[in-house]
Design an enzyme around this catalytic site. Sequence first.
Site, PDB file in Angstrom:
ATOM      1  N   ASP A 188       0.851  -1.193   0.000  1.00 32.64           N
ATOM      2  CA  ASP A 188       0.000   0.000   0.000  1.00 32.64           C
ATOM      3  C   ASP A 188       0.886   1.243   0.000  1.00 32.64           C
ATOM      4  O   ASP A 188       1.327   1.713   1.046  1.00 32.64           O
ATOM      5  CB  ASP A 188      -0.919   0.002   1.219  1.00 32.64           C
ATOM      6  N   HIS A 193       0.195   8.096   3.714  1.00 30.72           N
ATOM      7  CA  HIS A 193       0.854   7.497   4.869  1.00 30.72           C
ATOM      8  C   HIS A 193       2.339   7.837   4.964  1.00 30.72           C
ATOM      9  O   HIS A 193       3.036   7.303   5.834  1.00 30.72           O
ATOM     10  CB  HIS A 193       0.667   5.985   4.822  1.00 30.72           C
TER      11      HIS A 193
END
Length: 288
Positions: A188, A193
Amino acid sequence: MPLDAARALAAGPRTREISWTDRDVRLYHLALGAGVPATDPRELRYTLETRLHVLPGFATVAGGRPPGVIDALSVPGVDVDLARVLHGGQALTVHRPLPVAGTATATSRITAVHDKGTAAVLVLRTDTADADGPLWTEEARIFVRGAGGWGGDRGPSARAEAPVGEPERTVERPVREDQALLYRLTGDANPLHADPDFARAAGFDRPILHGLCTYGMTLKAVVDTLLDGDAARVRSCAARFAGVVHPGETLRIRMWRPGPDTVRVAVGAVERGDAPVLAETTVGLARR
């Protein structure tokens, strides 16, 4: 932000072959914080290839494929800005214990599009099977801000009641400052993030932890605390991502066992007064 619900629902299933090795499993476990202390036998079952048990949450990253929250954006009829997309929830059913290494076929499609007014919710279902039959089924709920309001079905609105009474067990798990960076290596690569500028554009003051990392940490806590490390007993886990986690915070994981085959869980961020992180979380177990 165009979203053509009818086109997305009419799109045919997409199938891909995925494969993984024990190295991928160990990386996933390390990304959840496994291996502390490094020589603890209870942790070696997650980090040492000769003793390896597979946590069921590995199904969400197996094969290094994009997670549902990213995968759904490539479906016909879904042309939305990644900065407005959040992972709203995850459900996983494991049909049998996950092998340490394997090759399988994953088939996914959009099964529902809900109009929440100011937002839309996409439901992406993925069924994965190998030569021996079904392995797991997962559903990702993808929340797209600003994409609602076309007059479509709102979808289910009822929420499960929170567990009552004192939890059977409560544990705290620290989130490392670099944990989101490590978890990105499982597949991911959403810049939300890692990239402060992207995070601010998405409405956050800094990068946040992947919801699926919190989900995996929670499953590990249940396995370690209530199941004596027997990951094979987990048959399902469903959770709503109720809030964000920032790297460097601490998760407080509270567990109730209302029956022999069910665990209810609530997760909060300790430093923010137990602000909810995972809600309506239920782990289904195989009976001994």
